[in-house]
Design a protein around this motif. Structure first.
Motif, PDB file in Angstrom:
ATOM      1  N   PRO A  37      83.967   4.992  27.798  1.00 36.88           N
ATOM      2  CA  PRO A  37      82.968   4.439  26.904  1.00 36.88           C
ATOM      3  C   PRO A  37      82.072   3.454  27.255  1.00 36.88           C
ATOM      4  CG  PRO A  37      84.801   4.727  25.555  1.00 36.88           C
ATOM      5  CD  PRO A  37      85.254   4.702  27.125  1.00 36.88           C
ATOM      6  N   LEU A  38      82.520   2.643  28.279  1.00 38.62           N
ATOM      7  CA  LEU A  38      81.811   1.405  28.532  1.00 38.62           C
ATOM      8  C   LEU A  38      80.817   1.794  29.975  1.00 38.62           C
ATOM      9  CD1 LEU A  38      84.260  -1.675  28.515  1.00 38.62           C
ATOM     10  CD2 LEU A  38      82.446  -1.170  26.674  1.00 38.62           C
ATOM     11  N   LEU A  39      81.338   2.615  30.669  1.00 36.53           N
ATOM     12  CA  LEU A  39      80.793   2.893  31.737  1.00 36.53           C
ATOM     13  C   LEU A  39      79.714   3.941  31.481  1.00 36.53           C
ATOM     14  CD1 LEU A  39      83.633   3.195  34.421  1.00 36.53           C
ATOM     15  CD2 LEU A  39      82.030   1.535  34.200  1.00 36.53           C
ATOM     16  N   THR A  40      79.869   4.970  30.508  1.00 38.34           N
ATOM     17  CA  THR A  40      78.943   5.667  30.141  1.00 38.34           C
ATOM     18  C   THR A  40      77.626   5.002  29.639  1.00 38.34           C
ATOM     19  OG1 THR A  40      80.592   7.500  29.639  1.00 38.34           O
ATOM     20  CG2 THR A  40      78.459   7.625  28.673  1.00 38.34           C
ATOM     21  N   ARG A  41      77.776   4.032  28.685  1.00 35.86           N
ATOM     22  CA  ARG A  41      76.740   3.208  28.051  1.00 35.86           C
ATOM     23  C   ARG A  41      76.243   2.412  28.932  1.00 35.86           C
ATOM     24  NH1 ARG A  41      80.376   4.396  24.353  1.00 35.86           N
ATOM     25  NH2 ARG A  41      79.751   5.208  22.170  1.00 35.86           N
ATOM     26  N   PHE A  42      76.918   1.720  29.916  1.00 36.20           N
ATOM     27  CA  PHE A  42      76.441   0.667  30.770  1.00 36.20           C
ATOM     28  C   PHE A  42      76.683   0.903  32.290  1.00 36.20           C
ATOM     29  CE2 PHE A  42      77.733  -1.177  26.705  1.00 36.20           C
ATOM     30  CZ  PHE A  42      76.447  -1.434  26.357  1.00 36.20           C
ATOM     31  N   PRO A  43      75.957   1.722  33.045  1.00 33.20           N
ATOM     32  CA  PRO A  43      76.305   2.147  34.346  1.00 33.20           C
ATOM     33  C   PRO A  43      76.267   0.954  35.471  1.00 33.20           C
ATOM     34  CG  PRO A  43      74.328   3.652  33.606  1.00 33.20           C
ATOM     35  CD  PRO A  43      74.632   2.607  32.192  1.00 33.20           C
ATOM     36  N   ALA A  44      75.588  -0.300  34.733  1.00 32.42           N
ATOM     37  CA  ALA A  44      75.824  -1.567  35.614  1.00 32.42           C
ATOM     38  C   ALA A  44      77.153  -2.066  35.851  1.00 32.42           C
ATOM     39  CB  ALA A  44      74.634  -2.493  35.279  1.00 32.42           C
ATOM     40  N   LEU A  45      78.055  -1.493  35.109  1.00 31.05           N
ATOM     41  CA  LEU A  45      79.349  -1.916  34.950  1.00 31.05           C
ATOM     42  C   LEU A  45      79.963  -1.090  36.101  1.00 31.05           C
ATOM     43  CD1 LEU A  45      80.473  -2.345  31.383  1.00 31.05           C
ATOM     44  CD2 LEU A  45      79.765  -4.130  33.112  1.00 31.05           C
ATOM     45  N   ASP A  46      79.515  -0.395  36.883  1.00 33.86           N
ATOM     46  CA  ASP A  46      80.145   0.300  38.022  1.00 33.86           C
ATOM     47  C   ASP A  46      80.973  -0.599  38.452  1.00 33.86           C
ATOM     48  OD1 ASP A  46      80.540   2.824  39.591  1.00 33.86           O
ATOM     49  OD2 ASP A  46      79.170   2.148  40.930  1.00 33.86           O
ATOM     50  N   GLY A  47      82.501  -0.158  39.164  1.00 34.48           N
ATOM     51  CA  GLY A  47      83.226  -0.838  39.783  1.00 34.48           C
ATOM     52  C   GLY A  47      84.226  -1.669  38.673  1.00 34.48           C
ATOM     53  N   THR A  48      83.880  -1.581  37.498  1.00 39.20           N
ATOM     54  CA  THR A  48      84.568  -2.231  36.770  1.00 39.20           C
ATOM     55  C   THR A  48      86.286  -1.933  36.888  1.00 39.20           C
ATOM     56  OG1 THR A  48      83.145  -2.598  35.204  1.00 39.20           O
ATOM     57  CG2 THR A  48      85.237  -2.694  34.397  1.00 39.20           C
ATOM     58  N   THR A  49      87.167  -2.769  36.995  1.00 35.99           N
ATOM     59  CA  THR A  49      88.483  -2.591  37.397  1.00 35.99           C
ATOM     60  C   THR A  49      89.245  -2.708  36.007  1.00 35.99           C
ATOM     61  OG1 THR A  49      88.874  -4.866  37.984  1.00 35.99           O
ATOM     62  CG2 THR A  49      88.318  -3.277  39.880  1.00 35.99           C
ATOM     63  N   GLY A  50      88.846  -3.205  35.055  1.00 38.45           N
ATOM     64  CA  GLY A  50      89.739  -3.424  33.807  1.00 38.45           C
ATOM     65  C   GLY A  50      88.861  -3.935  32.725  1.00 38.45           C
ATOM     66  N   ALA A  51      89.089  -3.848  31.489  1.00 34.97           N
ATOM     67  CA  ALA A  51      88.447  -4.234  30.468  1.00 34.97           C
ATOM     68  C   ALA A  51      89.178  -4.388  29.124  1.00 34.97           C
ATOM     69  CB  ALA A  51      87.256  -3.207  30.094  1.00 34.97           C
ATOM     70  N   ARG A  52      88.762  -5.443  28.246  1.00 35.18           N
ATOM     71  CA  ARG A  52      89.202  -5.502  26.832  1.00 35.18           C
ATOM     72  C   ARG A  52      88.152  -5.634  26.030  1.00 35.18           C
ATOM     73  NH1 ARG A  52      94.069  -9.612  28.008  1.00 35.18           N
ATOM     74  NH2 ARG A  52      95.657  -8.042  28.636  1.00 35.18           N
ATOM     75  N   TRP A  53      88.053  -4.639  25.165  1.00 33.56           N
ATOM     76  CA  TRP A  53      86.811  -4.635  24.219  1.00 33.56           C
ATOM     77  C   TRP A  53      86.794  -4.242  22.672  1.00 33.56           C
ATOM     78  CZ3 TRP A  53      84.541   0.292  22.780  1.00 33.56           C
ATOM     79  CH2 TRP A  53      84.845   1.397  23.675  1.00 33.56           C
ATOM     80  N   MET A  54      86.324  -4.427  21.883  1.00 33.07           N
ATOM     81  CA  MET A  54      86.060  -3.981  20.550  1.00 33.07           C
ATOM     82  C   MET A  54      84.751  -3.527  20.063  1.00 33.07           C
ATOM     83  SD  MET A  54      88.050  -7.134  18.768  1.00 33.07           S
ATOM     84  CE  MET A  54      89.180  -6.531  17.783  1.00 33.07           C
ATOM     85  N   SER A  55      84.638  -2.875  19.157  1.00 34.36           N
ATOM     86  CA  SER A  55      83.351  -2.018  18.845  1.00 34.36           C
ATOM     87  C   SER A  55      83.177  -1.901  17.289  1.00 34.36           C
ATOM     88  CB  SER A  55      83.139  -0.941  19.494  1.00 34.36           C
ATOM     89  OG  SER A  55      83.699   0.078  19.074  1.00 34.36           O
ATOM     90  N   GLY A  56      82.275  -1.509  16.783  1.00 31.26           N
ATOM     91  CA  GLY A  56      82.164  -1.309  15.235  1.00 31.26           C
ATOM     92  C   GLY A  56      80.588  -1.130  15.126  1.00 31.26           C
ATOM     93  N   THR A  57      80.223  -1.222  13.703  1.00 28.23           N
ATOM     94  CA  THR A  57      78.990  -1.110  13.137  1.00 28.23           C
ATOM     95  C   THR A  57      78.488  -2.675  12.613  1.00 28.23           C
ATOM     96  OG1 THR A  57      79.776  -0.681  10.983  1.00 28.23           O
ATOM     97  CG2 THR A  57      78.984   0.953  12.388  1.00 28.23           C
ATOM     98  N   ARG A  58      77.100  -2.663  12.791  1.00 21.39           N
ATOM     99  CA  ARG A  58      76.468  -3.928  12.195  1.00 21.39           C
ATOM    100  C   ARG A  58      75.582  -3.574  10.985  1.00 21.39           C
ATOM    101  NH1 ARG A  58      75.540  -8.673  16.026  1.00 21.39           N
ATOM    102  NH2 ARG A  58      75.070 -10.190  14.588  1.00 21.39           N
ATOM    103  N   GLY A  59      75.889  -4.132   9.904  1.00 19.24           N
ATOM    104  CA  GLY A  59      74.977  -4.015   8.886  1.00 19.24           C
ATOM    105  C   GLY A  59      75.564  -4.490   7.474  1.00 19.24           C
ATOM    106  N   ARG A  60      75.030  -3.966   6.417  1.00 18.77           N
ATOM    107  CA  ARG A  60      75.314  -4.479   5.288  1.00 18.77           C
ATOM    108  C   ARG A  60      75.766  -3.069   4.506  1.00 18.77           C
ATOM    109  NH1 ARG A  60      70.387  -7.798   3.461  1.00 18.77           N
ATOM    110  NH2 ARG A  60      71.308  -6.839   1.418  1.00 18.77           N
TER     111      ARG A  60
END
Length: 148
Positions: A37-60
């Motif tokens: 999901p990260l590489l699809t959205r951010f091609p500049a992360l090409d070469g990433t060897t590992g990640a820890r991440w969280m996601s969700g929505t922003r709003g009220r």
């Protein structure tokens, strides 16, 4: 007459609507490690060897309309990729620390962070914009992104 105008001005300013609450980040609290999901959205992360991440929505919840999504990530990059990013985007030590959700704070590298508009722009794609923070000497990049 001046006093009357001053009183009216004070009254008008004092009767303004209270400021709207800031749109908060909300999510499941799940810490993710999958890269696709990260590489699809951010091609500049090409070469990433590992990640820890969280996601969700922003709003009220009380405001209808489309959601804005957020991703807070700490990714590990090989030294060669870090050198490419620094060479291509000339980030500087601006002292800007990443603003991530509570669940990600324990995963942040200590810093200092190399940042800058050109480095941020390297991670903008489509409707996604990002703030990039490269932890000096660690090979870790913190990405704070919003989009839809």
């Amino acid at each position: 007459m001046r006093r009357l105008w001053a009183l009216l001005l004070v009254a008008a300013v004092g009767c303004g609507a209270p400021p709207a609450p800031v749109a908060a980040k909300s999510g499941t609290g799940e810490l993710r490690t999958d890269l696709d999901p990260l590489l699809t959205r951010f091609p500049a992360l090409d070469g990433t060897t590992g990640a820890r991440w969280m996601s969700g929505t922003r709003g009220r919840a009380d405001v209808p309309g489309p959601s804005t999504y957020w991703i807070d990530a700490v990714v590990e990059l090989p030294a060669a990729r870090v050198e490419e990013l620094v060479s291509a985007h000339s980030p500087t030590d601006e002292g800007r620390s990443p603003d991530v959700v509570d669940g990600m704070r324990d995963h942040l590298p200590a810093g200092p962070f190399l940042t800058g508009a050109a480095l941020d722009a390297a991670f903008h794609r489509g409707s996604w914009s990002a703030s990039a923070h490269l932890a000096r000497g660690t090979g870790r990049l913190v990405l704070v992104a919003t989009g839809g």
